[in-house]
Motif scaffolding. Structure first.
Motif, PDB file in Angstrom:
ATOM      1  N   GLU A  19       0.840  -1.206   0.000  1.00  0.00           N
ATOM      2  CA  GLU A  19       0.000   0.000   0.000  1.00  0.00           C
ATOM      3  C   GLU A  19       0.873   1.254   0.000  1.00  0.00           C
ATOM      4  O   GLU A  19       0.629   2.203  -0.747  1.00  0.00           O
ATOM      5  CB  GLU A  19      -0.919  -0.026   1.226  1.00  0.00           C
ATOM      6  N   TYR A  20       1.900   1.252   0.827  1.00  0.00           N
ATOM      7  CA  TYR A  20       2.820   2.389   0.908  1.00  0.00           C
ATOM      8  C   TYR A  20       3.510   2.596  -0.446  1.00  0.00           C
ATOM      9  O   TYR A  20       3.588   3.710  -0.950  1.00  0.00           O
ATOM     10  CB  TYR A  20       3.845   2.134   2.016  1.00  0.00           C
ATOM     11  N   ALA A  49      10.220  17.443   9.636  1.00  0.00           N
ATOM     12  CA  ALA A  49       9.567  16.269   9.038  1.00  0.00           C
ATOM     13  C   ALA A  49       8.526  15.683   9.968  1.00  0.00           C
ATOM     14  O   ALA A  49       8.669  15.712  11.195  1.00  0.00           O
ATOM     15  CB  ALA A  49      10.605  15.193   8.703  1.00  0.00           C
ATOM     16  N   LEU A  50       7.502  15.137   9.374  1.00  0.00           N
ATOM     17  CA  LEU A  50       6.511  14.348  10.089  1.00  0.00           C
ATOM     18  C   LEU A  50       7.009  12.900  10.030  1.00  0.00           C
ATOM     19  O   LEU A  50       7.226  12.367   8.944  1.00  0.00           O
ATOM     20  CB  LEU A  50       5.152  14.483   9.414  1.00  0.00           C
ATOM     21  N   VAL A  51       7.222  12.293  11.174  1.00  0.00           N
ATOM     22  CA  VAL A  51       7.710  10.909  11.229  1.00  0.00           C
ATOM     23  C   VAL A  51       6.495   9.996  11.327  1.00  0.00           C
ATOM     24  O   VAL A  51       5.803   9.975  12.332  1.00  0.00           O
ATOM     25  CB  VAL A  51       8.662  10.695  12.426  1.00  0.00           C
ATOM     26  N   ARG A  52       6.252   9.260  10.255  1.00  0.00           N
ATOM     27  CA  ARG A  52       5.124   8.318  10.222  1.00  0.00           C
ATOM     28  C   ARG A  52       5.487   6.999  10.883  1.00  0.00           C
ATOM     29  O   ARG A  52       4.645   6.338  11.470  1.00  0.00           O
ATOM     30  CB  ARG A  52       4.689   8.065   8.775  1.00  0.00           C
ATOM     31  N   HIS A  53       6.751   6.597  10.749  1.00  0.00           N
ATOM     32  CA  HIS A  53       7.229   5.349  11.353  1.00  0.00           C
ATOM     33  C   HIS A  53       8.745   5.420  11.421  1.00  0.00           C
ATOM     34  O   HIS A  53       9.384   5.959  10.520  1.00  0.00           O
ATOM     35  CB  HIS A  53       6.816   4.134  10.514  1.00  0.00           C
ATOM     36  N   ALA A  54       9.323   4.880  12.494  1.00  0.00           N
ATOM     37  CA  ALA A  54      10.779   4.766  12.583  1.00  0.00           C
ATOM     38  C   ALA A  54      11.119   3.597  13.481  1.00  0.00           C
ATOM     39  O   ALA A  54      10.592   3.472  14.590  1.00  0.00           O
ATOM     40  CB  ALA A  54      11.390   6.048  13.135  1.00  0.00           C
ATOM     41  N   ASP A  55      11.963   2.715  12.971  1.00  0.00           N
ATOM     42  CA  ASP A  55      12.489   1.629  13.786  1.00  0.00           C
ATOM     43  C   ASP A  55      13.954   1.425  13.425  1.00  0.00           C
ATOM     44  O   ASP A  55      14.540   2.267  12.739  1.00  0.00           O
ATOM     45  CB  ASP A  55      11.645   0.348  13.663  1.00  0.00           C
ATOM     46  N   THR A  57      15.369  -0.462  11.308  1.00  0.00           N
ATOM     47  CA  THR A  57      15.693  -0.765   9.915  1.00  0.00           C
ATOM     48  C   THR A  57      15.071   0.185   8.897  1.00  0.00           C
ATOM     49  O   THR A  57      15.555   0.265   7.766  1.00  0.00           O
ATOM     50  CB  THR A  57      15.269  -2.203   9.536  1.00  0.00           C
ATOM     51  N   PHE A  58      14.014   0.910   9.267  1.00  0.00           N
ATOM     52  CA  PHE A  58      13.276   1.709   8.287  1.00  0.00           C
ATOM     53  C   PHE A  58      12.570   2.871   8.955  1.00  0.00           C
ATOM     54  O   PHE A  58      12.080   2.761  10.080  1.00  0.00           O
ATOM     55  CB  PHE A  58      12.238   0.818   7.588  1.00  0.00           C
ATOM     56  N   ALA A  59      12.516   3.997   8.242  1.00  0.00           N
ATOM     57  CA  ALA A  59      11.717   5.143   8.686  1.00  0.00           C
ATOM     58  C   ALA A  59      10.959   5.699   7.483  1.00  0.00           C
ATOM     59  O   ALA A  59      11.501   5.778   6.375  1.00  0.00           O
ATOM     60  CB  ALA A  59      12.591   6.221   9.303  1.00  0.00           C
ATOM     61  N   ALA A  60       9.700   6.043   7.716  1.00  0.00           N
ATOM     62  CA  ALA A  60       8.847   6.683   6.711  1.00  0.00           C
ATOM     63  C   ALA A  60       8.553   8.096   7.201  1.00  0.00           C
ATOM     64  O   ALA A  60       7.954   8.272   8.268  1.00  0.00           O
ATOM     65  CB  ALA A  60       7.548   5.894   6.532  1.00  0.00           C
ATOM     66  N   LEU A  76       9.851  10.745   2.279  1.00  0.00           N
ATOM     67  CA  LEU A  76      11.268  10.402   2.318  1.00  0.00           C
ATOM     68  C   LEU A  76      11.379   9.107   3.094  1.00  0.00           C
ATOM     69  O   LEU A  76      10.808   8.974   4.188  1.00  0.00           O
ATOM     70  CB  LEU A  76      12.084  11.490   3.015  1.00  0.00           C
ATOM     71  N   MET A  77      12.084   8.149   2.520  1.00  0.00           N
ATOM     72  CA  MET A  77      12.319   6.876   3.207  1.00  0.00           C
ATOM     73  C   MET A  77      13.767   6.812   3.652  1.00  0.00           C
ATOM     74  O   MET A  77      14.664   7.322   2.962  1.00  0.00           O
ATOM     75  CB  MET A  77      12.038   5.701   2.261  1.00  0.00           C
ATOM     76  N   LEU A  78      13.983   6.188   4.800  1.00  0.00           N
ATOM     77  CA  LEU A  78      15.320   5.931   5.317  1.00  0.00           C
ATOM     78  C   LEU A  78      15.429   4.439   5.567  1.00  0.00           C
ATOM     79  O   LEU A  78      14.597   3.867   6.270  1.00  0.00           O
ATOM     80  CB  LEU A  78      15.549   6.683   6.633  1.00  0.00           C
ATOM     81  N   HIS A  79      16.423   3.810   4.982  1.00  0.00           N
ATOM     82  CA  HIS A  79      16.672   2.385   5.217  1.00  0.00           C
ATOM     83  C   HIS A  79      18.027   2.219   5.888  1.00  0.00           C
ATOM     84  O   HIS A  79      19.003   2.888   5.510  1.00  0.00           O
ATOM     85  CB  HIS A  79      16.676   1.604   3.895  1.00  0.00           C
ATOM     86  N   ALA A  80      18.098   1.325   6.855  1.00  0.00           N
ATOM     87  CA  ALA A  80      19.364   1.022   7.518  1.00  0.00           C
ATOM     88  C   ALA A  80      20.290   0.306   6.553  1.00  0.00           C
ATOM     89  O   ALA A  80      19.847  -0.457   5.685  1.00  0.00           O
ATOM     90  CB  ALA A  80      19.116   0.151   8.748  1.00  0.00           C
ATOM     91  N   ASP A  81      21.574   0.525   6.737  1.00  0.00           N
ATOM     92  CA  ASP A  81      22.576  -0.146   5.904  1.00  0.00           C
ATOM     93  C   ASP A  81      22.332  -1.647   5.841  1.00  0.00           C
ATOM     94  O   ASP A  81      22.448  -2.252   4.781  1.00  0.00           O
ATOM     95  CB  ASP A  81      23.977   0.089   6.468  1.00  0.00           C
ATOM     96  N   LEU A  82      21.990  -2.238   6.966  1.00  0.00           N
ATOM     97  CA  LEU A  82      21.857  -3.702   7.019  1.00  0.00           C
ATOM     98  C   LEU A  82      20.767  -4.215   6.086  1.00  0.00           C
ATOM     99  O   LEU A  82      20.806  -5.373   5.672  1.00  0.00           O
ATOM    100  CB  LEU A  82      21.632  -4.199   8.438  1.00  0.00           C
ATOM    101  N   THR A  83      19.821  -3.379   5.706  1.00  0.00           N
ATOM    102  CA  THR A  83      18.784  -3.826   4.768  1.00  0.00           C
ATOM    103  C   THR A  83      19.338  -3.966   3.355  1.00  0.00           C
ATOM    104  O   THR A  83      18.668  -4.526   2.494  1.00  0.00           O
ATOM    105  CB  THR A  83      17.561  -2.889   4.769  1.00  0.00           C
ATOM    106  N   TYR A  84      20.547  -3.468   3.123  1.00  0.00           N
ATOM    107  CA  TYR A  84      21.193  -3.555   1.816  1.00  0.00           C
ATOM    108  C   TYR A  84      22.369  -4.534   1.843  1.00  0.00           C
ATOM    109  O   TYR A  84      23.229  -4.506   0.981  1.00  0.00           O
ATOM    110  CB  TYR A  84      21.659  -2.164   1.369  1.00  0.00           C
ATOM    111  N   ARG A  85      22.401  -5.449   2.810  1.00  0.00           N
ATOM    112  CA  ARG A  85      23.549  -6.361   2.940  1.00  0.00           C
ATOM    113  C   ARG A  85      23.709  -7.300   1.747  1.00  0.00           C
ATOM    114  O   ARG A  85      24.796  -7.800   1.516  1.00  0.00           O
ATOM    115  CB  ARG A  85      23.486  -7.120   4.256  1.00  0.00           C
TER     116      ARG A  85
END
Length: 156
Positions: A19-20, A49-55, A57-60, A76-85
């Motif tokens: 959905e996202y 920024a409005l933070v919709r989700h942050a953990d 591994t990922f932030a929306a 804007l999406m933020l992905h942790a480095d480890l998600t690109y291992r």
């Protein structure tokens, strides 16, 4: 840089991925960061920024903008480095190479004086203080916790 998070981030649930993804506009950005929660706090406190989700591994996020004087928000999406291992960039990310060099992310509709002050309060580099520019913006350039440069301004 001050790595403390003075205000907790919202404990919003992870967005439904399909959905996202389908709701994304024609152009969006995804940044690889060391710590999505830390970076999400910086984006909230410095860029508004409005933070919709942050953990871990990922932030929306949604960044404030103004197009033709009309306020809005862009994702804007933020992905942790480890998600690109498993990605071709994994080795360079692990080596801690400088990120974002050669790219400048631009955000129109946000007060550059306030952003420069907030970045300075966070201990973040202010690469260029707020100033009126010949291209019709009053802007500043600040650096996020991972070295990405943000030119932020308003039309003059």
């Amino acid at each position: 840089m001050d790595t403390t998070d003075p205000a907790p981030l919202p404990d919003a649930p992870l967005p439904d991925a399909p959905e996202y993804g389908r709701a994304m506009p024609a152009f969006s950005a995804n940044l690889l960061v060391r710590d999505p929660r830390l970076s999400a706090g910086w984006y909230r406190d410095v860029l508004g920024a409005l933070v919709r989700h942050a953990d871990e591994t990922f932030a929306a996020l949604e960044l404030p903008v103004a197009l033709a004087g009309v306020p809005g928000r862009v994702p804007l999406m933020l992905h942790a480095d480890l998600t690109y291992r498993a990605h071709a960039w994994a080795g360079e990310l692990a080596d801690g190479v400088r990120r974002g060099l050669g790219a400048e992310l631009r955000l129109l509709g946000v007060d550059p004086d306030a952003v420069a002050a907030a970045a300075q309060d966070q201990g973040s580099p202010v690469l260029a203080g707020a100033a009126d520019k010949p291209h019709g913006w009053r802007e500043c350039v600040v650096e996020d916790p991972d070295g990405y440069a943000w030119a932020v301004g308003v039309p003059i």
